[in-house]
Design a protein around this motif. Structure first.
Motif, PDB file in Angstrom:
ATOM      1  N   THR A 230       0.811  -1.226   0.000  1.00 49.80           N
ATOM      2  CA  THR A 230       0.000   0.000   0.000  1.00 49.80           C
ATOM      3  C   THR A 230       0.839   1.267   0.000  1.00 49.80           C
ATOM      4  OG1 THR A 230      -0.108   0.159   2.419  1.00 49.80           O
ATOM      5  CG2 THR A 230      -1.818  -1.138   1.306  1.00 49.80           C
ATOM      6  N   GLY A 231       2.095   1.210   0.484  1.00 49.93           N
ATOM      7  CA  GLY A 231       2.792   2.444   0.793  1.00 49.93           C
ATOM      8  C   GLY A 231       2.019   3.157   1.897  1.00 49.93           C
ATOM      9  N   ASP A 232       2.254   4.444   2.077  1.00 49.52           N
ATOM     10  CA  ASP A 232       1.458   5.218   3.031  1.00 49.52           C
ATOM     11  C   ASP A 232       0.190   5.677   2.328  1.00 49.52           C
ATOM     12  OD1 ASP A 232       3.583   4.859   4.676  1.00 49.52           O
ATOM     13  OD2 ASP A 232       4.179   6.961   4.775  1.00 49.52           O
ATOM     14  N   PHE A 233      -0.959   5.534   2.996  1.00 48.06           N
ATOM     15  CA  PHE A 233      -2.206   5.869   2.309  1.00 48.06           C
ATOM     16  C   PHE A 233      -3.291   6.237   3.298  1.00 48.06           C
ATOM     17  CE2 PHE A 233      -3.404   1.730   3.757  1.00 48.06           C
ATOM     18  CZ  PHE A 233      -4.796   1.732   3.792  1.00 48.06           C
ATOM     19  N   LYS A 234      -4.324   6.853   2.788  1.00 48.93           N
ATOM     20  CA  LYS A 234      -5.593   7.027   3.484  1.00 48.93           C
ATOM     21  C   LYS A 234      -6.665   7.112   2.402  1.00 48.93           C
ATOM     22  CE  LYS A 234      -5.262  12.086   3.801  1.00 48.93           C
ATOM     23  NZ  LYS A 234      -5.333  13.245   4.716  1.00 48.93           N
ATOM     24  N   ILE A 235      -7.907   7.158   2.793  1.00 48.58           N
ATOM     25  CA  ILE A 235      -9.001   7.327   1.836  1.00 48.58           C
ATOM     26  C   ILE A 235      -9.580   8.725   2.041  1.00 48.58           C
ATOM     27  CG2 ILE A 235     -11.263   6.519   1.072  1.00 48.58           C
ATOM     28  CD1 ILE A 235     -10.501   3.725   1.997  1.00 48.58           C
ATOM     29  N   ASP A 236      -9.361   9.580   1.073  1.00 47.15           N
ATOM     30  CA  ASP A 236      -9.923  10.939   1.104  1.00 47.15           C
ATOM     31  C   ASP A 236     -10.736  11.095  -0.177  1.00 47.15           C
ATOM     32  OD1 ASP A 236     -10.501  13.647   1.148  1.00 47.15           O
ATOM     33  OD2 ASP A 236      -8.501  14.253   1.819  1.00 47.15           O
ATOM     34  N   HIS A 237     -12.053  11.156  -0.035  1.00 51.40           N
ATOM     35  CA  HIS A 237     -12.913  11.211  -1.218  1.00 51.40           C
ATOM     36  C   HIS A 237     -12.918  12.594  -1.873  1.00 51.40           C
ATOM     37  CE1 HIS A 237     -14.388   7.178  -0.568  1.00 51.40           C
ATOM     38  NE2 HIS A 237     -14.709   7.471   0.682  1.00 51.40           N
ATOM     39  N   LEU A 238     -12.397  13.590  -1.172  1.00 53.40           N
ATOM     40  CA  LEU A 238     -12.300  14.946  -1.733  1.00 53.40           C
ATOM     41  C   LEU A 238     -10.882  15.473  -1.540  1.00 53.40           C
ATOM     42  CD1 LEU A 238     -15.643  16.441  -0.361  1.00 53.40           C
ATOM     43  CD2 LEU A 238     -15.183  15.721  -2.728  1.00 53.40           C
ATOM     44  N   PRO A 239      -9.888  14.813  -2.131  1.00 57.07           N
ATOM     45  CA  PRO A 239      -8.498  15.219  -1.914  1.00 57.07           C
ATOM     46  C   PRO A 239      -8.197  16.586  -2.529  1.00 57.07           C
ATOM     47  CG  PRO A 239      -8.616  13.584  -3.652  1.00 57.07           C
ATOM     48  CD  PRO A 239      -9.988  13.669  -3.059  1.00 57.07           C
ATOM     49  N   MET A 240      -7.190  17.229  -1.990  1.00 55.34           N
ATOM     50  CA  MET A 240      -6.813  18.567  -2.445  1.00 55.34           C
ATOM     51  C   MET A 240      -6.471  18.594  -3.939  1.00 55.34           C
ATOM     52  SD  MET A 240      -6.757  20.842   0.085  1.00 55.34           S
ATOM     53  CE  MET A 240      -5.529  22.005  -0.477  1.00 55.34           C
ATOM     54  N   ASP A 241      -5.828  17.538  -4.430  1.00 50.02           N
ATOM     55  CA  ASP A 241      -5.387  17.528  -5.831  1.00 50.02           C
ATOM     56  C   ASP A 241      -6.375  16.818  -6.748  1.00 50.02           C
ATOM     57  OD1 ASP A 241      -5.057  14.960  -4.948  1.00 50.02           O
ATOM     58  OD2 ASP A 241      -2.917  14.803  -5.431  1.00 50.02           O
ATOM     59  N   GLY A 242      -7.573  16.448  -6.236  1.00 57.30           N
ATOM     60  CA  GLY A 242      -8.567  15.786  -7.069  1.00 57.30           C
ATOM     61  C   GLY A 242      -8.164  14.401  -7.512  1.00 57.30           C
ATOM     62  N   ARG A 243      -7.274  13.762  -6.793  1.00 55.97           N
ATOM     63  CA  ARG A 243      -6.741  12.449  -7.168  1.00 55.97           C
ATOM     64  C   ARG A 243      -6.999  11.466  -6.023  1.00 55.97           C
ATOM     65  NH1 ARG A 243      -1.885  10.273  -5.961  1.00 55.97           N
ATOM     66  NH2 ARG A 243      -0.810   8.903  -7.429  1.00 55.97           N
ATOM     67  N   PRO A 244      -8.202  10.909  -5.932  1.00 54.44           N
ATOM     68  CA  PRO A 244      -8.539  10.031  -4.813  1.00 54.44           C
ATOM     69  C   PRO A 244      -7.874   8.665  -4.940  1.00 54.44           C
ATOM     70  CG  PRO A 244     -10.350  10.092  -6.371  1.00 54.44           C
ATOM     71  CD  PRO A 244      -9.331  11.089  -6.866  1.00 54.44           C
TER      72      PRO A 244
END
Length: 562
Positions: A172-186
């Motif tokens: 996975t590497g480092d990750f989280k689930i952000d459905h509205l990420p700052m860069d638009g790349r979920p």
């Protein structure tokens, strides 16, 4: 679950058709992440990061993974894959390149852009860099590698799916689930589901927040809080963050622009990384917003915002220096606002709390994660981890990236989703895990010592020497000199004692000098050497200091023979 092992022997040669995972850092600790996959005689390295020293490691600059196991196999290395651009994943790349400087290196555009200056700083040639992005699939020796976009606290983070004849490994590497990420790349959940449908034989999962229930809030929730704090500030504003946290810096720049403040970036790594991020289109800076630190001080306090490093309380970083009033540019006044916009890395609590207390004592208004929503973590909590397990449905799980308690908690989560407890491989640094015929097993242990960088010294500082440094720092130093005529046993001059780092009056040592003289006379026999006499002085003085002064300083005895 398979327990953590100790005192294992070196693993036997890898069986035909098997794959071996060799963690050379990042297990049992938060930092210096590095995992090596071995298959068909070839090695694929995933990440190569550093660990920053703690208070009990004085004088150490960086801590590296232990390269000793692969040092003689560098020709077998077919590639280096970097999941993202944080120091704990890329900081040791130059030191690996010192062993071989042409390793094909794969990573996202920003990750490689952050890596290249590190090689130049060490006067190493540009590596064989290959820019990849989510959805790309490349062949690296016997490894078929697919990259999957994931959300983290830095843009362009990637998970890595490695397909081999021995099975499929998903890291996975480092990750989280952000459905509205700052860069638009979920996080690409569809790609993860597809890979899960194909079958994942070994799932290597980020464990940092595995003890924390729920889900990590979106980065977008931090922006309005920063906007309000900066707008309400009456004096100058100082914001501390990681030098690579592009999203957080973007939010701070936006808040400053709205409030009519100019911004100076303080710290070489902060300036360099944000310049790279801007050049590559990851950071948007309004015209005229950024100014030189010297010029910012020419403006009224209510128009200044300093973006600094040192959010972890590092003694030589900007935040710590300004907290004690010795920063070159930033000089705090009562009523100024200081914001710690970063997560607290385990082990740094004491340093950070000390800096916060010093800032508060100066009269600053200090906001941090404990009293304001000024930061969210970039690592998945239990909710995201459970989501990943249910999407991927792995056969075997190997928790990575975390202290032992984090690894164990992550393994327990996997079991709750249906993974068999016998299929959880809990490994520590250096403990090898083999995958064959769909099953994992602990196969041995390779060296995984902490390699200390101290100035130009790499790996020459031992744990014993660090213990000596701690003794010097906490107990002090005593030197004792004597001149002895060894042929007659005559002490020609009274022992001269010098104490450093001890609050005692020098006269206190007068009472032990007669005993030292007598001990030297008793020990001086024909054929005695200076070393023996030095040890006599060390024992006598050491016992007296421990009993009389309740101290255990470092004692350096010197005997001059006549």
């Amino acid at each position: 679950m398979k327990p953590l092992y100790e005192n294992l022997s070196e693993p036997a040669p890898l069986a035909q058709g098997a794959l071996r995972v060799i963690p050379l850092g990042g297990l049992g600790e938060v930092g210096r992440n590095m995992n090596v996959l071995e298959h068909q005689g070839k090695l694929l390295i995933i990440d190569c990061g550093v660990l920053f020293p703690e208070e009990y490691q004085p004088g150490v600059d960086l801590i590296l993974p232990d390269f000793s196991w692969i040092r003689d196999r560098m020709d077998d290395v077919v590639g280096l894959v970097l999941t993202h651009g944080h120091e704990d994943h890329i900081g040791a790349v130059p030191y690996l390149a010192m062993l071989r400087d042409d390793i094909p290196t794969y990573g996202s555009a920003l990750t490689l852009a952050f890596t290249e200056p590190k090689l130049k700083e060490h006067r190493l040639p540009d590596a064989d860099m290959h820019v990849v992005e989510g959805g790309d699939r490349v062949r690296i020796g016997p490894f078929d590698v697919e990259f999957v976009s994931v959300t983290h606290s830095i843009p362009d983070a990637l998970a890595v799916c490695v397909r081999t004849d021995a099975g499929t490994v998903l890291v996975t590497g480092d990750f989280k689930i952000d459905h509205l990420p700052m860069d638009g790349r979920p996080t690409d959940l569809q790609a993860l589901a597809r890979i899960g449908e194909e079958g994942v034989d070994l799932f290597m999962v980020d464990s940092t927040n595995s003890e924390i229930p729920g889900f990590i809030p979106s980065e977008r929730e931090i922006g309005p809080v920063l906007d309000r704090l900066v707008a309400e500030a009456t004096g100058q504003v100082v914001v501390g963050s990681f030098a690579s946290h592009v999203h957080r810096v973007q939010q701070v720049l936006t808040a400053a622009h709205k409030a009519g403040r100019k911004v100076a970036l303080v710290g070489r790594s902060m300036e360099r990384n944000m310049r790279i991020a801007q050049e590559h289109g990851y950071l948007t800076v309004p015209q005229g917003l950024l100014v030189d630190p010297a010029d910012l001080n020419e403006l009224p306090a209510q128009e200044r915002l300093w973006m600094v490093t040192g959010s972890q309380g590092e003694p030589m970083a900007a935040m710590a220096r300004l907290s004690v009033g010795n920063h070159r540019f930033v000089h705090l006044e009562a009523g100024d606002t200081v914001i710690f916009a970063a997560s607290l890395i385990p082990g740094n609590e004491t340093d950070v709390n000390r800096v916060i207390n010093d800032l508060t004592r100066m009269g600053a208004k200090v906001f941090h994660r404990g009293n304001a929503k000024v930061h969210v973590s970039g690592h998945a909590c239990q909710g995201e981890l459970l989501t990943f397990y249910n999407i991927v449905r792995p056969v075997n799980v190997m928790p990575v990236h975390g202290e032992v308690r984090h690894l164990v908690a992550n393994g327990q989560l996997a079991v709750k989703t249906g993974v068999r407890a016998s299929n959880i491989a809990l490994a520590d640094g250096g403990v090898t895990v083999d995958l064959k015929d769909g099953a994992v097993r602990i196969s041995g242990q390779v060296p995984c010592e902490r390699v200390y960088v101290d100035g130009r010294s790499i790996g020459e500082i031992s744990e014993d020497e660090l213990a000596q440094r701690r003794t010097l720092a906490s107990e002090g130093f005593v030197s004792i000199h004597a001149v002895v005529e060894t042929s007659t046993g005559t002490v020609l001059s009274e022992p001269f004692i010098k104490a450093v780092g001890m609050a005692e009056d020098p006269a206190v040592f007068d009472e032990i000098r007669p005993e030292l003289v007598q001990a030297l006379r008793d020990a001086t026999v024909p054929g005695v050497d200076a070393h023996t006499l030095q040890q006599v002085m060390r024992r006598v003085l050491g016992r007296w200091v421990a009993k009389r002064l309740r101290r255990r300083p470092m004692i350096v005895p010197v005997v001059v023979e006549q």
